[in-house]
Every structure is written in structure tokens, then in C-alpha cells.
Design a protein around this motif. Structure first.
Motif, short mmCIF file in Angstrom:
data_model
loop_
_atom_site.label_atom_id
_atom_site.label_comp_id
_atom_site.label_asym_id
_atom_site.label_seq_id
_atom_site.Cartn_x
_atom_site.Cartn_y
_atom_site.Cartn_z
N LEU A 132 0.88 -1.17 0.00
CA LEU A 132 0.00 0.00 0.00
C LEU A 132 0.91 1.22 0.00
O LEU A 132 1.76 1.35 0.88
CB LEU A 132 -0.88 0.03 1.26
CG LEU A 132 -1.72 -1.23 1.53
CD1 LEU A 132 -2.52 -1.04 2.82
CD2 LEU A 132 -2.65 -1.50 0.36
N LEU A 133 0.74 2.09 -0.97
CA LEU A 133 1.65 3.22 -1.10
C LEU A 133 0.87 4.54 -1.04
O LEU A 133 -0.12 4.71 -1.76
CB LEU A 133 2.39 3.09 -2.44
CG LEU A 133 3.59 3.99 -2.65
CD1 LEU A 133 4.68 3.73 -1.62
CD2 LEU A 133 4.17 3.75 -4.05
N PHE A 134 1.35 5.41 -0.18
CA PHE A 134 0.73 6.73 -0.02
C PHE A 134 1.79 7.76 -0.40
O PHE A 134 2.89 7.73 0.13
CB PHE A 134 0.33 6.99 1.44
CG PHE A 134 -0.62 5.96 2.00
CD1 PHE A 134 -0.17 4.70 2.38
CD2 PHE A 134 -1.96 6.26 2.17
CE1 PHE A 134 -1.03 3.75 2.90
CE2 PHE A 134 -2.83 5.31 2.70
CZ PHE A 134 -2.36 4.06 3.06
N GLN A 135 1.45 8.68 -1.29
CA GLN A 135 2.45 9.68 -1.68
C GLN A 135 1.86 11.08 -1.51
O GLN A 135 0.65 11.27 -1.58
CB GLN A 135 2.93 9.46 -3.11
CG GLN A 135 1.84 9.26 -4.14
CD GLN A 135 2.38 9.27 -5.58
OE1 GLN A 135 3.43 9.79 -5.87
NE2 GLN A 135 1.60 8.71 -6.49
N ASP A 136 2.76 12.05 -1.32
CA ASP A 136 2.28 13.44 -1.26
C ASP A 136 2.08 13.96 -2.68
O ASP A 136 2.04 13.16 -3.63
CB ASP A 136 3.25 14.29 -0.42
CG ASP A 136 4.63 14.39 -1.05
OD1 ASP A 136 4.77 14.03 -2.23
OD2 ASP A 136 5.58 14.82 -0.36
N ASP A 137 1.98 15.28 -2.86
CA ASP A 137 1.61 15.79 -4.19
C ASP A 137 2.82 16.20 -5.05
O ASP A 137 2.66 16.85 -6.07
CB ASP A 137 0.62 16.95 -4.07
CG ASP A 137 1.21 18.10 -3.28
OD1 ASP A 137 2.37 17.98 -2.82
OD2 ASP A 137 0.52 19.13 -3.12
N ILE A 138 4.03 15.79 -4.67
CA ILE A 138 5.21 16.20 -5.43
C ILE A 138 5.36 15.42 -6.74
O ILE A 138 5.74 15.97 -7.77
CB ILE A 138 6.50 16.05 -4.57
CG1 ILE A 138 6.42 16.96 -3.35
CG2 ILE A 138 7.76 16.33 -5.37
CD1 ILE A 138 6.27 18.44 -3.68
N GLY A 139 5.02 14.16 -6.72
CA GLY A 139 5.09 13.34 -7.94
C GLY A 139 6.47 12.77 -8.19
O GLY A 139 7.39 12.94 -7.39
N PRO A 154 -0.04 11.72 -8.39
CA PRO A 154 -0.74 11.63 -7.10
C PRO A 154 -2.20 12.11 -7.20
O PRO A 154 -2.47 13.12 -7.83
CB PRO A 154 0.06 12.59 -6.20
CG PRO A 154 1.36 12.80 -6.89
CD PRO A 154 1.12 12.61 -8.35
N ILE A 155 -3.09 11.32 -6.63
CA ILE A 155 -4.51 11.70 -6.57
C ILE A 155 -4.86 11.78 -5.09
O ILE A 155 -4.71 10.78 -4.38
CB ILE A 155 -5.40 10.65 -7.27
CG1 ILE A 155 -4.94 10.44 -8.72
CG2 ILE A 155 -6.87 11.05 -7.22
CD1 ILE A 155 -5.61 9.26 -9.42
N PRO A 156 -5.27 12.99 -4.62
CA PRO A 156 -5.53 13.12 -3.18
C PRO A 156 -6.51 12.06 -2.68
O PRO A 156 -7.47 11.72 -3.36
CB PRO A 156 -6.14 14.52 -3.05
CG PRO A 156 -5.70 15.25 -4.29
CD PRO A 156 -5.55 14.21 -5.38
N GLY A 157 -6.22 11.53 -1.51
CA GLY A 157 -7.14 10.59 -0.86
C GLY A 157 -7.08 9.18 -1.43
O GLY A 157 -7.96 8.37 -1.14
N THR A 158 -6.08 8.89 -2.26
CA THR A 158 -6.03 7.52 -2.82
C THR A 158 -4.83 6.75 -2.27
O THR A 158 -3.86 7.33 -1.83
CB THR A 158 -5.90 7.53 -4.35
OG1 THR A 158 -4.71 8.22 -4.71
CG2 THR A 158 -7.09 8.16 -5.02
#
Ligand SMILES: O=C(O)CCC(=O)C(=O)O
Ligand SMILES: [Fe+2]
Length: 238
Positions: A132-139, A154-158
Motif C-alpha cells: 500500500l503506497l501513499f504519496q504526497d503531491d510532489i510526484g 498523485p490523486i488526493p485521498g487515494t
């Protein structure tokens, strides 16, 4: 900085070693902190809120993983609890199960000669069942799909779910391991920004014997731990 647990320290060395192994266009400038048990050593003195945050988050990640394991079993026409029975000791210590929660920090490259496009996490697939990977909005995260690299914007909340090597073996290639990497973003503002991500690497219990579910006799059964050690030895030849 010396990390407080031997587990995380070893892994950090391994991550740095990957730099030398895989590609010349790779500067694995990143910090990783790994947790395999909620009873492990936490940096309470320097970051008192960390233990609390992790103690709340990790059980939720286990719960989500169990839901996905159930979906997976359904999709493969197996008894719903098939995979759950193989993942009973997640985050209870790496001597029982290799599931790992990792926080990743990619520092700003503002004062560095490292240019856009350079890999800051080399091409690889994860070793276990799924991640499961969570990333911020930097890409910068990319997935190799259909013969080309595709941005995992990155898609917020996914939550991104990456199939691991062991699941590919288990499902006899029905689910292919996700090949991925992280590159320094093109946009200067993003290159200059630190990036953070969280990964939850889900593994079966160490002693679970895995063999292809289609009954293929081409491979002998292997324990989850032996498979993991095999993957480590293939990756880190030093
Ligand atoms: O930072 C990311 O988005 C990916 C990290 C990763 O793939 C890994 O640590 O295995
Ligand atoms: Fe990965």
C-alpha cells in the motif's frame, strides 16, 4: 544519522547499496525508516508524537490489507479467508512476519547538481504480497506498464496498491508484480521540494509455504521467508 533499530539501519544500507547496483542514472538520495513491530524502538525523545501516530495508523493498514486479501481470494475463486490465514502476524515482529511500514523522505534537491529525470528510487518491484503506497503531491513515481513508463500522478485521498513478486509467483503470473521507480520531477519547484511517501509492504507469515495456485509443478513450494531472502540475495550482491 544512525537509526535507532538495527532493522531500519540495515535496510537503509541496503537501499544505498541499490544505488551502486542498478543504474548510473540513479542517485538514491532518500531516507527510509522501517518498522516491523509496534513493540520496536521508537525515537520517543526526538519525535514524541511518532509512536502514537504509528500505533494508530498501522492497525488501520492491517485492516485494509485484510480487506484486500479477502477481495483477492474472492477474485481467484478461493475461500474468502484463504489469504487471511496466511497473514495472521503482520507487524508482530520480523521473526514472525516481514510486513513492514516504511516512511520515506526524499530531501529537497535545491542545493544539489542532481537534475530532473534522475532516478531517486531505482526500478524495482516489491518482494511480498502487495504494497500500500501513499504519496504526497510532489510526484515522480512511475509504473512500467505496456512497455513504457507511466506517471503515477498523485490523486488526493487515494492509496496505490502495488502487486509484489510473491503474489506474482503465488498466482502463477495472473497478477504481475508492479515495476516502479521514482524520478526527480521536471518542474523546478517540485525538484526543489522535499517528497514524502509511506509504504506498507505486506508479507505472509514467514513459515507459510507458497506454491503456484494453478497447481503448476514447475516450481517447488517455498516459504515466504525463504522467498524474501532469495530476493534480497538476488538484489544485494555485496
Ligand atoms: O517513494 C515511493 O513512492 C516509492 C518507494 C518504493 O517503491 C519502495 O520503497 O519500495
Ligand atoms: Fe517499491
Amino acid at each position: 544519522m544512525r537509526l535507532p533499530t538495527s532493522d531500519s539501519y540495515t535496510l537503509k544500507i541496503m537501499e544505498l547499496t541499490r544505488t551502486r547496483l542498478e543504474s548510473k542514472n540513479l542517485h538514491e538520495v532518500r531516507e527510509a525508516y522501517d518498522i516491523t513491530s509496534l513493540d520496536s524502538v521508537f525515537p520517543d525523545k526526538h519525535l514524541p508524537e511518532f509512536r502514537q501516530a504509528i500505533s494508530e495508523l498501522v492497525p488501520k493498514l492491517c485492516k485494509l490489507s485484510h480487506r484486500l486479501l479477502r477481495c483477492l481470494a474472492k477474485a481467484l475463486g478461493l475461500d474468502d479467508e484463504y489469504f487471511i490465514r496466511c497473514h495472521t502476524m503482520m507487524c508482530q515482529g520480523s521473526d514472525k512476519n516481514a510486513t513492514t511500514f516504511r516512511t520515506l523522505y526524499y530531501p529537497s534537491l535545491a542545493d544539489s547538481a542532481i537534475k530532473a529525470g534522475v532516478e531517486r528510487c531505482g526500478r524495482h518491484s516489491d518482494y511480498g504480497t502487495f504494497t500500500l503506497l501513499f504519496q504526497d503531491d510532489i510526484g515522480g513515481l512511475e509504473i512500467f506498464s505496456g512497455g513504457e513508463w507511466v506517471a503515477a500522478t498523485p490523486i488526493p485521498g487515494t492509496v496505490l496498491v502495488n502487486v509484489g513478486d510473491l503474489l506474482q509467483f503465488w498466482t502463477a503470473d495472473r497478477y504481475l508484480a508492479t515495476i516502479h521507480r521514482v524520478r526527480v520531477p521536471e518542474e523546478e519547484i517540485r525538484r526543489r521540494s522535499a517528497r514524502q511517501s509511506l509504504a506498507f509492504f505486506v508479507h505472509p507469515d514467514n513459515d507459510v509455504m507458497v506454491s503456484p495456485l494453478n497447481g503448476s509443478k514447475n516450481h517447488s513450494p517455498i516459504s515466504a521467508l525463504a522467498h524474501l531472502n532469495l530476493r534480497y540475495s538476488q538484489t544485494y550482491k555485496y
